[in-house]
Design an enzyme around this catalytic site. Structure first.
Site, mmCIF file in Angstrom:
data_model
loop_
_atom_site.group_PDB
_atom_site.id
_atom_site.type_symbol
_atom_site.label_atom_id
_atom_site.label_comp_id
_atom_site.label_asym_id
_atom_site.label_seq_id
_atom_site.Cartn_x
_atom_site.Cartn_y
_atom_site.Cartn_z
ATOM 1 N N HIS A 162 -3.725 -6.057 1.475
ATOM 2 C CA HIS A 162 -3.444 -6.288 3.062
ATOM 3 C C HIS A 162 -3.906 -7.646 3.427
ATOM 4 C CE1 HIS A 162 -2.326 -1.876 3.637
ATOM 5 N NE2 HIS A 162 -3.330 -1.785 2.822
ATOM 6 N N CYS B 220 0.773 -1.352 -0.103
ATOM 7 C CA CYS B 220 -0.062 0.015 -0.087
ATOM 8 C C CYS B 220 0.753 1.245 0.013
ATOM 9 C CB CYS B 220 -0.927 0.176 1.111
ATOM 10 S SG CYS B 220 -2.339 0.981 0.955
#
Length: 242
Positions: free
Chosen positions: A189, A93
């Site tokens: 994630h 991310c």
């Protein structure tokens, strides 16, 4: 035999429990008799990349990324050399975005390391939800969870995978993440690695074989990990053929 993991700035870049990825790497190496060490670096610490075999950069908020980018730019040549010489690096991310040219916010630009020929712009709405990829990189599927406002353009880079379910890099290209040399950069994630043992082992193999070229990575029991992975894939793809 020992592999050292460098976890960069976990006090700032641990937005979605990314420490679980470190735990997964360690567990699967130790199950093979490979000793592991984890070095955590705070924002002001000196980093000797020659001591590291795997580098992990997690996700953080825009404010935290602004703090981290200043520090990363100070060590840009060190981390770039590490990557170009085949060092294993996992970026999730915010860490993914910081490897590119820049992340353009509404009122500010976060300068990146320019290790990857990518750039990110802030978009709306946020791209949130479970995501499943078909990945040639590992020869199978990857399951995770995405939550990002950025739209990342990867230009001619090879993606980590094709989106089978979810949004991906920009919500429209149909691809997610980047693989470059021994870099794996992604929005996934979850944490990502505990439920994707094939990807975890690919990262481990990259690191181990660079340091110990004659080492063969043996198979270990992955029943629990594969059960979690297969449940997610089946839940969101049903009987769709991959």
């Amino acid at each position: 035999m020992k592999i050292t993991i460098g976890h960069l700035f976990p006090d700032l870049l641990n937005l979605y429990g990314d420490r679980g990825n470190i735990a997964a790497l360690c567990r699967r190496m130790e199950a093979r008799g490979i000793k592991t060490a984890v070095k955590q670096y705070d924002i002001g610490d000196d980093i000797d990349f020659s001591e590291l075999d795997i580098v992990f950069i997690g996700g953080g908020s825009d404010r935290e990324q602004l703090l981290v980018c200043k520090r990363l730019l100070e060590i840009k040549s060190d981390i770039t050399n590490y990557v170009e010489e085949g060092g294993a690096l996992v970026a999730v991310c915010g860490g993914y975005q910081l490897l590119g040219h820049y992340y353009q916010l509404k009122n500010e630009k976060i300068e990146g390391l320019k290790i990857l020929d990518i750039y990110t712009t802030q978009g709306d709405p946020r791209l949130i939800g479970n995501i499943i990829l078909e990945s040639e990189y590992i020869g199978g599927t990857i399951a995770g969870f995405e939550n990002h406002g950025g739209r990342t353009v990867i230009n001619s880079h090879t993606p980590l995978g094709k989106v089978l379910y979810g949004h991906g890099n920009d919500g429209k290209s149909g691809y997610e993440g980047v693989v470059y040399k021994n870099v794996v950069a992604t929005y996934l994630h979850g944490p990502l690695l505990p439920k994707n043992p094939i990807l975890t082992d690919k990262i481990i193999k990259n690191a181990v074989c660079k340091k110990y070229p004659d080492f063969l990575l043996e198979d270990i029991d992955s029943t629990l990990e594969n059960t979690a992975h297969d449940y997610i894939v089946k839940r969101f793809l049903g009987n769709q053929t991959v």
